[in-house]
Enzyme design. Structure first.
Site, short mmCIF file in Angstrom:
data_model
loop_
_atom_site.label_atom_id
_atom_site.label_comp_id
_atom_site.label_asym_id
_atom_site.label_seq_id
_atom_site.Cartn_x
_atom_site.Cartn_y
_atom_site.Cartn_z
N GLY A 36 1.36 -5.76 -1.39
CA GLY A 36 0.25 -6.53 -1.96
C GLY A 36 -0.59 -7.23 -0.91
CB THR A 111 -1.60 -4.64 11.10
OG1 THR A 111 -0.68 -5.66 10.74
CG2 THR A 111 -2.40 -5.11 12.29
CB SER A 541 14.60 -51.63 21.20
OG SER A 541 14.28 -50.50 20.43
N1 LIG Z 1 2.20 -7.74 -10.56
C1 LIG Z 1 1.73 -7.92 -9.34
N2 LIG Z 1 1.21 -6.86 -8.69
C2 LIG Z 1 0.71 -7.04 -7.47
C3 LIG Z 1 0.72 -8.32 -6.85
N3 LIG Z 1 0.14 -8.20 -5.62
C4 LIG Z 1 -0.21 -6.90 -5.50
N4 LIG Z 1 0.13 -6.20 -6.60
C5 LIG Z 1 -0.07 -4.76 -6.85
O1 LIG Z 1 0.70 -4.02 -5.93
C6 LIG Z 1 0.02 -2.82 -5.55
C7 LIG Z 1 -0.14 -2.74 -4.06
O2 LIG Z 1 -1.00 -3.77 -3.63
P1 LIG Z 1 -1.88 -3.65 -2.30
O3 LIG Z 1 -2.55 -4.95 -2.16
O4 LIG Z 1 -2.70 -2.44 -2.30
O5 LIG Z 1 -0.71 -3.52 -1.23
P2 LIG Z 1 -0.77 -3.30 0.36
O6 LIG Z 1 -0.35 -1.91 0.57
O7 LIG Z 1 0.26 -4.25 0.88
O8 LIG Z 1 -2.12 -3.64 0.82
C8 LIG Z 1 -1.30 -2.84 -6.30
O9 LIG Z 1 -1.18 -2.08 -7.46
C9 LIG Z 1 -1.50 -4.31 -6.60
O10 LIG Z 1 -2.32 -4.52 -7.73
C10 LIG Z 1 1.28 -9.42 -7.56
O11 LIG Z 1 1.34 -10.57 -7.11
N5 LIG Z 1 1.79 -9.16 -8.81
#
Ligand SMILES: Nc1nc2c(ncn2[C@@H]2O[C@H](COP(=O)(O)OP(=O)(O)O)[C@@H](O)[C@H]2O)c(=O)[nH]1
Lengths: 640, 309
Positions: A36, A111, A541
């Site tokens: 995420g 990254t 002190s």
């Molecule tokens: N339920 C839920 N899904 C999340 C959350 N954060 C990210 N996701 C989902 O996890 C998936 C991967 O997220 P992404 O941001 O693309 O991950 P990255 O590969 O780390 O950049 C996506 O489908 C997001 O919508 C969260 O806090 N809760």
């Protein structure tokens, strides 16, 4: 949260004035694929309202076409870059993103999380002050998490934010969060990462990103943004002795000869005595020249031009250093190398090595071992492949002035360049010289307090804890010492127990004896700071004059008076040694707080109100204060 | 003086001061390590900031490189005036290059469209100039925040002898260490403003009192509206469509380029403070005014591969 656009449209000039005081925090985000990360960064950009209208429109239409969130905005799409990557739906390089709040400008190194990661992560981490380690709450601490943390610590980052994401998918469970936090802290401590703030978040729903949200009332700590806003901007470079690699010699005419460069350590003033390395010649600073006029002082982070009073030979690649604390010079090093090229690193093969502004030729003597970044095991190896890390000896064709990387990233970090195709093929961190360069003329180095401190990676000082009996001085001082010790600092704690029973056994509680007591403790503390130690003194002190006496024995900025403020009733109620009871019963005379006064400090360096913070928090505050004051070099530990 | 006093000073090294120091470091690094650098001077606000930083970096010497303007012959007249004034003010050499082939072909944005015009007059023109003078490093004022695909651009970007950009050959950049080495014929594009945002640029212009082209400030200007864009009729070369009548409207420009390709925005901001204020509440990103960006989301990247900045 306050952001740019919350500007009251009235007085932009006032706003601009305030902006000019804004500082800059660089951080890196690390996570495995799909943890995420993109969603999190996208949300930070979105919520800090730096998305502009047409970008928002593009996001909405992209979200409908490519997004994974139905009709909702897919923040991850905000931060995906190159077209090829977008098709593969995976990011493969370091991207830099920017956002700002009223307080700070942020540069985020983003990254990706897959196997090809080491090179990119090391690149992003090299300039970061803080790392956000992202963990999927459902998966917990994974091999990747450990790898990212190791790389982060290797590059000298010490502030970690552990963001436990996707809390919405685990029912916002406190138990899940605590379990992840516990196992992470355990691992992190092993690799020297002690400054960890763990935050349960949902990047998707926004919980604990900017605001707390409704999901986790059990969590009382800062949100991610609050944590970023209050993170300290590391000041290691400023606390170091003066360093400036000479970039360019400025000679507009016969009368001016200036040495241009960016200061990477300490500060400089006209009149300071500098040592030029590797030549070893000394010269005095005449002027600090800038287009905005001469400066009376310049500090790490500034680009300046220095002129010297003495005519000495200086050229690009030389390192200007404080004569009292010069850098070392050697042509044989031990270093950690991260390999970044498809062609393996071959021992014996010469590469170009660039450190500061100096480029030399370096050959790798046989590799000592490589490190399995997942298990931290040392493995025998003959060569290093792409994304591998190893410990090597380097032989240079000429002497190089340097500091250990742990002390100064700029004078201890280097890149390796292939001599044929000119690619940057590796990066490394100098650990130590294997011998001083033979052809360098060494000026006798006095072993003094500054040198002993530098050797210990810290600045010697006295932490003087004062307060009523039972106020919590010893408890807090003990905790502080433990923390310092854990960070590899060199400390000693002086308190009633080890002083009154030995050195001061002959003293009682008369006024004269009290003064002598403090004088001796002060002198011992001063000797210990001479030895380069951080000395903690835990003494009631009660009299200002006594504390003033102790302070006068030390230099400016070396004495920290820490007032442990606990009301008499509270201290008396605690009465851990039963002393108040005895005093009230008249069995002890001249007892502070009962029949002898306590004079609270008027201007202590720190004032700790134990009614508001726990001992643990108080100790953290003290550590934070020491950091700000530049007492510590980085909390960096090399894992063998 | 104790270390603490130093520190308190350091803590006040603001983000702008840090960005300034970083950019100066980059400028000096190129001058120290390259044989024939040049600064691409496009007359806009970013170029103004970059030039100002160069004046600081080499003070009291003059920046040891010339300015290069690749002129398309379709710039706003006020830009050209400002350019010549600026070159006189700073006392640096100014090279103006116009692609003679494009002139011979009579390239015209109204007739040939923005893509062809930009390619021939700007992209080809730049390559010609770099080749003709043998420059081995060119400073450009691009920023990473301008566009999504720029976020990954290096500060030092290596180009082949044919000026092409190859993503695989771009080098990792760690700490403050830049690898400036290149083979014969290859050259570097260097972006000292990589870490600046549009807001940083405006704040710095304000802090340092840097002169910029008057077109950035709102004034009454003759405008026609085409496909939703407000185009200023800067000279008689602009063919008016049937029924089109230039009207005086109070407008300003957020970016400056070829006048037929640069949309104005309606505004009353006639001071720096007012521009900044408008920018903070406006929420429309600056590339919107640039017509060339509308041909597909990844078009910048394509242009970069071809050697356009
Ligand atoms: N339920 C839920 N899904 C999340 C959350 N954060 C990210 N996701 C989902 O996890 C998936 C991967 O997220 P992404 O941001 O693309 O991950 P990255 O590969 O780390 O950049 C996506 O489908 C997001 O919508 C969260 O806090 N809760």
């Amino acid at each position: 949260m306050e952001t740019e656009s919350s500007l009251p449209a009235t007085d932009v000039n006032i706003w601009l004035q305030a902006q000019s005081r804004k500082d800059l925090l660089r951080f890196i985000t690390c996570g495995s694929v799909d943890d995420g990360k993109s969603t999190l960064i996208g949300r930070l950009l979105y919520e800090s309202q730096l998305l502009l209208e047409d970008q928002l429109e593009a996001l909405a239409s992209d979200s409908r076409r490519l997004g994974t969130q139905g009709n909702e905005l897919d923040f991850a799409l905000l931060v995906d870059g190159l077209a090829a990557e977008r098709e593969q739906r995976i990011t493969i390089d370091v991207a830099y993103r920017f956002f700002a709040t009223e307080r700070r400008k942020y540069i985020v190194a983003d990254t990706p999380g897959h196997e090809q990661y080491t090179r990119n992560m090391v690149t992003g981490a090299s300039t970061a002050d803080l790392a956000i380690i992202l963990v999927d709450a459902r998966k917990g601490v994974l091999t990747q998490t450990r790898r990212h943390s190791y790389l982060v610590s290797l590059l000298g980052i010490r502030q970690i934010v552990l963001a436990v994401n996707k809390m919405d998918l685990v029912g916002y469970s406190a138990q899940v969060f605590e379990e992840v936090e516990r196992s992470y802290r355990q691992f992190a401590a092993r690799i020297g990462l002690t400054d960890v703030a763990a935050i349960p978040v949902s990047a998707l729903r926004g919980d604990n990103i900017i605001e707390a949200g409704a999901g986790m009332p059990w969590y009382r700590g800062p949100t991610l943004m609050q944590q970023l806003e209050s993170a300290s901007i590391p000041d290691d470079a400023a606390a170091q002795p003066f360093r400036m690699p000479v970039q360019w010699v400025n000679r507009p005419n016969q009368d001016f000869r200036g040495f241009a460069g960016l200061i990477v350590g300490g500060s400089v003033r006209p009149g300071d005595l500098l040592r030029v390395l590797p030549s070893g010649l000394n010269g005095r600073v005449a002027r600090i020249v800038t287009a905005d006029g001469d400066l009376q002082q310049a500090v790490a982070g500034q680009s300046v031009t220095l002129t010297l009073k003495d005519e000495i030979d200086i050229s690009r690649g030389d390192l200007l250093t404080a004569a009292a604390a010069p850098a070392s010079v050697s042509d044989k090093f031990e270093a950690t190398v991260v390999w970044m090229s498809e062609e393996p690193m071959l021992p014996g093969r010469p590469y170009l090595l660039k450190c500061g502004t100096r480029t030399v030729t370096a050959a790798v003597a046989p590799l000592k071992y490589k490190i399995n970044v997942n298990t931290l095991e040392e493995l025998a190896a003959r060569q290093l492949e792409l994304n591998e890390i190893g410990l090597v000896n380097l032989n240079l064709d000429q002497p190089l002035p340097f500091d250990a990387y742990a002390r100064n990233r700029d004078t201890g970090g280097f890149i390796l360049i292939d001599r044929i195709n000119n690619n940057t093929v590796g990066a490394g961190m100098l650990l130590a010289a294997l011998r001083p360069a033979q052809d360098v003329h060494w000026q006798a180095l006095d072993v003094d307090r500054a040198n002993r401190s530098v050797q210990k990676n810290q600045r010697a000082c006295v932490l003087w804890f004062t307060g009523l009996s039972g106020a919590g001085k010893s408890t807090i001082a003990n905790l502080v010492e433990k923390k310092l010790f854990g960070m590899g600092r060199h400390t000693y704690l002086l308190d009633g127990d080890n002083i009154r029973h030995g050195l001061n056994r002959d003293l009682g509680f008369t006024d004269a004896d009290r003064v002598e007591n403090i004088r001796r403790v002060g002198e011992v503390a001063r000797l210990m700071t001479d030895a380069g130690l951080i000395v903690l003194v835990s003494f009631i002190s009660p009299f200002r004059s006594e504390r003033q006496l102790a302070r006068s024995l030390l230099g400016p900025g070396e004495f920290f008076e820490i007032f442990i403020d606990t009301p008499l009733e509270v201290a008396e109620a605690r009465d851990p040694k039963g002393l108040y009871r005895k005093a009230r019963a008249g069995k002890i005379r001249n007892f502070t707080g009962i029949d002898s006064p306590y004079e609270p400090p008027e201007n202590p360096e720190m004032h700790i109100d134990t009614g508001r913070v726990s001992a643990e928090q108080a100790a953290e505050q003290v550590i934070g204060h020491l950091r700000l004051a530049g007492i510590m070099d980085r909390d960096w530990v090399f894992i063998p | 003086m104790s270390n603490l006093t130093h520190l308190s000073h350091l803590l006040h090294l603001s983000h702008l001061s840090r960005l300034e120091a970083e950019s100066i470091h980059i400028l000096r690094e190129v001058v120290a390590e390259c044989d024939r650098p040049v600064m691409l001077y496009s007359i806009g606000k970013d170029s103004s900031v970059m030039l100002h930083l160069a004046l600081k970096a080499f003070y009291p010497a003059r920046p040891p490189f010339p300015l290069l303007h690749v002129d398309t012959t379709w710039k706003f007249r006020q830009m050209i005036e400002f350019r010549d004034q600026t070159a006189r003010r700073v006392g640096m050499d100014l090279i103006v290059h116009v692609n003679p082939d494009g002139v011979a072909m009579g390239i015209n944005p109204f007739v040939h469209g923005s893509a062809l015009h930009t390619d021939i007059m700007k992209t080809q023109g730049l390559r010609q100039a770099l080749d003709r003078y043998g420059f081995d490093a060119a400073f450009g004022g691009a920023r990473r925040d301008e566009e999504k695909s720029r976020a990954k651009e290096r500060v030092f970007s290596i180009r082949s002898a044919q000026h092409r950009w190859d993503p695989k050959r771009q080098r990792p950049e760690l700490w403050r260490l830049y690898n400036t080495r290149k083979a014969k014929g290859e050259s570097l594009r260097v972006f000292p403003l990589s870490n600046w945002t549009e807001l940083d640029i405006w704040q710095y212009i304000h802090r340092e009192n840097i002169p910029i082209v008057p077109l950035y400030f709102a004034a009454e200007r003759p405008i026609v509206e085409r496909d939703g864009a407000l185009i200023m009729v800067d000279d008689e070369r602009m063919p008016l469509l049937p029924g089109e009548q230039p009207q005086l409207r109070k407008v300003r420009f957020r970016t400056l380029g070829c006048y037929p390709l640069t949309g104005a925005i309606e505004s009353t901001a006639d001071s720096l403070a007012a521009i900044i204020e408008e920018m903070l509440v406006a929420r429309t990103s600056e590339r919107q005014g640039r017509v060339i960006d509308r041909d597909g989301a990844a078009s910048m990247e394509q242009k970069k591969q071809e050697g356009y900045f």
